[in-house]
Motif scaffolding. Structure first.
Motif, PDB file in Angstrom:
ATOM      1  N   GLU A   1      -4.397  -4.696 -11.702  1.00  0.00           N
ATOM      2  CA  GLU A   1      -5.050  -5.167 -10.467  1.00  0.00           C
ATOM      3  C   GLU A   1      -4.107  -5.181  -9.274  1.00  0.00           C
ATOM      4  O   GLU A   1      -4.549  -5.166  -8.136  1.00  0.00           O
ATOM      5  N   ILE A   2      -2.798  -5.223  -9.554  1.00  0.00           N
ATOM      6  CA  ILE A   2      -1.828  -5.382  -8.454  1.00  0.00           C
ATOM      7  C   ILE A   2      -1.429  -4.039  -7.836  1.00  0.00           C
ATOM      8  O   ILE A   2      -1.336  -3.911  -6.615  1.00  0.00           O
ATOM      9  N   ALA A   3      -1.179  -3.030  -8.665  1.00  0.00           N
ATOM     10  CA  ALA A   3      -0.734  -1.731  -8.138  1.00  0.00           C
ATOM     11  C   ALA A   3      -1.806  -1.180  -7.203  1.00  0.00           C
ATOM     12  O   ALA A   3      -2.998  -1.304  -7.479  1.00  0.00           O
ATOM     13  N   PRO A   4      -1.395  -0.574  -6.088  1.00  0.00           N
ATOM     14  CA  PRO A   4      -2.401  -0.091  -5.130  1.00  0.00           C
ATOM     15  C   PRO A   4      -3.264   1.044  -5.682  1.00  0.00           C
ATOM     16  O   PRO A   4      -4.413   1.192  -5.295  1.00  0.00           O
ATOM     17  N   TYR A   5      -2.668   1.831  -6.602  1.00  0.00           N
ATOM     18  CA  TYR A   5      -3.429   2.938  -7.171  1.00  0.00           C
ATOM     19  C   TYR A   5      -3.307   2.965  -8.692  1.00  0.00           C
ATOM     20  O   TYR A   5      -2.217   2.721  -9.239  1.00  0.00           O
ATOM     21  N   LEU A   6      -4.398   3.300  -9.348  1.00  0.00           N
ATOM     22  CA  LEU A   6      -4.361   3.665 -10.760  1.00  0.00           C
ATOM     23  C   LEU A   6      -4.769   5.129 -10.828  1.00  0.00           C
ATOM     24  O   LEU A   6      -5.759   5.525 -10.209  1.00  0.00           O
ATOM     25  N   ILE A   7      -3.973   5.928 -11.536  1.00  0.00           N
ATOM     26  CA  ILE A   7      -4.395   7.309 -11.798  1.00  0.00           C
ATOM     27  C   ILE A   7      -4.732   7.381 -13.284  1.00  0.00           C
ATOM     28  O   ILE A   7      -3.872   7.115 -14.129  1.00  0.00           O
ATOM     29  N   ILE A   8      -5.970   7.702 -13.574  1.00  0.00           N
ATOM     30  CA  ILE A   8      -6.378   7.835 -14.971  1.00  0.00           C
ATOM     31  C   ILE A   8      -6.544   9.324 -15.245  1.00  0.00           C
ATOM     32  O   ILE A   8      -7.345  10.008 -14.605  1.00  0.00           O
ATOM     33  N   VAL A   9      -5.736   9.804 -16.196  1.00  0.00           N
ATOM     34  CA  VAL A   9      -5.765  11.229 -16.516  1.00  0.00           C
ATOM     35  C   VAL A   9      -6.723  11.435 -17.692  1.00  0.00           C
ATOM     36  O   VAL A   9      -6.599  10.764 -18.723  1.00  0.00           O
ATOM     37  N   PHE A  10      -7.666  12.328 -17.509  1.00  0.00           N
ATOM     38  CA  PHE A  10      -8.592  12.706 -18.575  1.00  0.00           C
ATOM     39  C   PHE A  10      -8.247  14.104 -19.046  1.00  0.00           C
ATOM     40  O   PHE A  10      -7.945  14.980 -18.238  1.00  0.00           O
ATOM     41  N   ARG A  11      -8.291  14.294 -20.373  1.00  0.00           N
ATOM     42  CA  ARG A  11      -8.152  15.658 -20.889  1.00  0.00           C
ATOM     43  C   ARG A  11      -9.559  16.188 -21.164  1.00  0.00           C
ATOM     44  O   ARG A  11     -10.418  15.470 -21.675  1.00  0.00           O
ATOM     45  N   GLN A  12      -9.763  17.417 -20.790  1.00  0.00           N
ATOM     46  CA  GLN A  12     -11.085  18.026 -21.004  1.00  0.00           C
ATOM     47  C   GLN A  12     -11.064  18.761 -22.328  1.00  0.00           C
ATOM     48  O   GLN A  12     -10.451  19.816 -22.457  1.00  0.00           O
ATOM     49  N   GLN A  13     -11.759  18.196 -23.311  1.00  0.00           N
ATOM     50  CA  GLN A  13     -11.772  18.787 -24.659  1.00  0.00           C
ATOM     51  C   GLN A  13     -12.368  20.191 -24.644  1.00  0.00           C
ATOM     52  O   GLN A  13     -11.992  21.041 -25.427  1.00  0.00           O
TER      53      GLN A  13
ATOM     54  N   ASP B   1       0.828  -1.217   0.000  1.00  0.00           N
ATOM     55  CA  ASP B   1       0.000   0.000   0.000  1.00  0.00           C
ATOM     56  C   ASP B   1       0.861   1.264   0.000  1.00  0.00           C
ATOM     57  O   ASP B   1       2.023   1.239   0.396  1.00  0.00           O
ATOM     58  N   VAL B   2       0.272   2.311  -0.456  1.00  0.00           N
ATOM     59  CA  VAL B   2       0.923   3.627  -0.519  1.00  0.00           C
ATOM     60  C   VAL B   2       0.019   4.597   0.227  1.00  0.00           C
ATOM     61  O   VAL B   2      -1.198   4.584   0.008  1.00  0.00           O
ATOM     62  N   PRO B   3       0.569   5.419   1.132  1.00  0.00           N
ATOM     63  CA  PRO B   3      -0.294   6.401   1.812  1.00  0.00           C
ATOM     64  C   PRO B   3      -0.974   7.329   0.798  1.00  0.00           C
ATOM     65  O   PRO B   3      -0.321   7.842  -0.111  1.00  0.00           O
ATOM     66  N   PHE B   4      -2.261   7.519   0.974  1.00  0.00           N
ATOM     67  CA  PHE B   4      -3.016   8.338   0.019  1.00  0.00           C
ATOM     68  C   PHE B   4      -2.466   9.762  -0.065  1.00  0.00           C
ATOM     69  O   PHE B   4      -2.555  10.421  -1.110  1.00  0.00           O
ATOM     70  N   GLU B   5      -1.884  10.218   1.034  1.00  0.00           N
ATOM     71  CA  GLU B   5      -1.322  11.572   1.067  1.00  0.00           C
ATOM     72  C   GLU B   5      -0.295  11.780  -0.067  1.00  0.00           C
ATOM     73  O   GLU B   5      -0.203  12.866  -0.649  1.00  0.00           O
ATOM     74  N   ILE B   6       0.465  10.720  -0.364  1.00  0.00           N
ATOM     75  CA  ILE B   6       1.472  10.837  -1.427  1.00  0.00           C
ATOM     76  C   ILE B   6       0.783  10.999  -2.789  1.00  0.00           C
ATOM     77  O   ILE B   6       1.189  11.803  -3.628  1.00  0.00           O
ATOM     78  N   ILE B   7      -0.287  10.235  -2.973  1.00  0.00           N
ATOM     79  CA  ILE B   7      -1.036  10.314  -4.239  1.00  0.00           C
ATOM     80  C   ILE B   7      -1.585  11.725  -4.402  1.00  0.00           C
ATOM     81  O   ILE B   7      -1.513  12.336  -5.480  1.00  0.00           O
ATOM     82  N   GLU B   8      -2.120  12.250  -3.307  1.00  0.00           N
ATOM     83  CA  GLU B   8      -2.667  13.611  -3.355  1.00  0.00           C
ATOM     84  C   GLU B   8      -1.570  14.622  -3.677  1.00  0.00           C
ATOM     85  O   GLU B   8      -1.764  15.523  -4.502  1.00  0.00           O
ATOM     86  N   ASN B   9      -0.411  14.445  -3.055  1.00  0.00           N
ATOM     87  CA  ASN B   9       0.687  15.387  -3.307  1.00  0.00           C
ATOM     88  C   ASN B   9       1.152  15.358  -4.762  1.00  0.00           C
ATOM     89  O   ASN B   9       1.409  16.404  -5.356  1.00  0.00           O
ATOM     90  N   VAL B  10       1.268  14.155  -5.341  1.00  0.00           N
ATOM     91  CA  VAL B  10       1.760  14.099  -6.726  1.00  0.00           C
ATOM     92  C   VAL B  10       0.721  14.665  -7.696  1.00  0.00           C
ATOM     93  O   VAL B  10       1.073  15.281  -8.716  1.00  0.00           O
ATOM     94  N   ILE B  11      -0.547  14.500  -7.362  1.00  0.00           N
ATOM     95  CA  ILE B  11      -1.580  15.072  -8.239  1.00  0.00           C
ATOM     96  C   ILE B  11      -1.626  16.595  -8.074  1.00  0.00           C
ATOM     97  O   ILE B  11      -1.779  17.332  -9.058  1.00  0.00           O
TER      98      ILE B  11
END
Ligand code: IYR
Length: 221
Positions: free
Chosen positions: A120-132, A44-54
């Protein structure tokens, strides 16, 4: 007109030229250790890190400062499984027919195939959407340089993930429209890239690749 959008002073934080040289060298050395990783640990990865990178990705410049991006974070096992299933279905068709022989030959050193267990294995997937285009209360407004803006933001996201001591992969299942349906995104959003984020598997391997030298990528007048 002059006063309609007054600017504010820029608080420049100056460092010495010596520091600048040291920091640019160290940053390059650190970034040069980044590799695209296809074998993840389920640690697992602390969610705080995910928030920081985003948050970091969200500091990217964008056309007319429209910030035309949405970062969808998935840790739900159920949604990760749905994404893996749908991605592998498309990837299988691609690898078994849609991709040209030249393309498959070019990918051979990377060792990829249609199987995407990391989804399925990685704790997080970040899917980036571009807003047309922008969509607020049903009203459309224009966005500019959407691909460039989203691309820059993803570059910063990848750098931030690496800086945080995590690994990722720029994954572009193709076609990737299924992500909009699974993730229930509005009509103005188009899937751009998918980044699994986490720690590498203990036995993770990477292809033995070289990077182009400075003389190959830089032309100086
Ligand atoms: N989207 C496929 C194929 C693929 C394409 C390129 I260009 C790559 O650099 C790597 C993979 C996949 O993810 O396997």
């Amino acid at each position: 007109m002059d006063n309609e959008f007054p600017h504010i002073p820029y608080k420049f934080k100056e460092i010495t030229v010596e520091q600048s040289i040291i920091r640019s060298t160290q940053f390059y050395q650190q970034m040069n250790r980044r590799r695209s990783i296809r074998f993840f640990s389920d640690r697992d990865v602390p969610f705080e890190i995910i928030e920081n990178v985003i948050k970091t990705a969200g500091t990217a410049p964008s056309g007319a400062h429209k910030q035309p991006w949405t970062f969808v974070v998935v840790s739900s096992q159920e949604i990760k499984s749905k994404i893996r299933q749908a991605a592998e279905k498309e990837e299988r068709i691609s690898y078994e027919g849609r991709m040209s022989d030249e393309w498959l030959r070019d990918l051979a050193p990377l060792g990829t195939d249609w199987r995407k267990p990391f989804l399925e294995i990685a704790p997080y997937l970040i899917i980036v959407f571009r807003q047309q285009y922008g969509l607020k209360d049903g009203v459309k407004h224009k966005h500019y340089y959407v691909n460039e803006s989203a691309g820059i933001a993803v570059g910063m996201l990848i750098s931030a993930i690496h800086n945080a001591g995590l690994v990722t992969l720029t994954h572009t299942p193709s076609p990737m429209k299924f992500l909009r349906n699974i993730l229930e995104r509005p009509e103005n959003e188009v899937p751009f890239v998918l980044l699994p984020v986490g720690y590498p598997a203990d036995d993770a391997t990477v292809p033995d690749l070289d990077r182009k030298s400075i003389d190959e990528i830089m032309i100086k007048f």
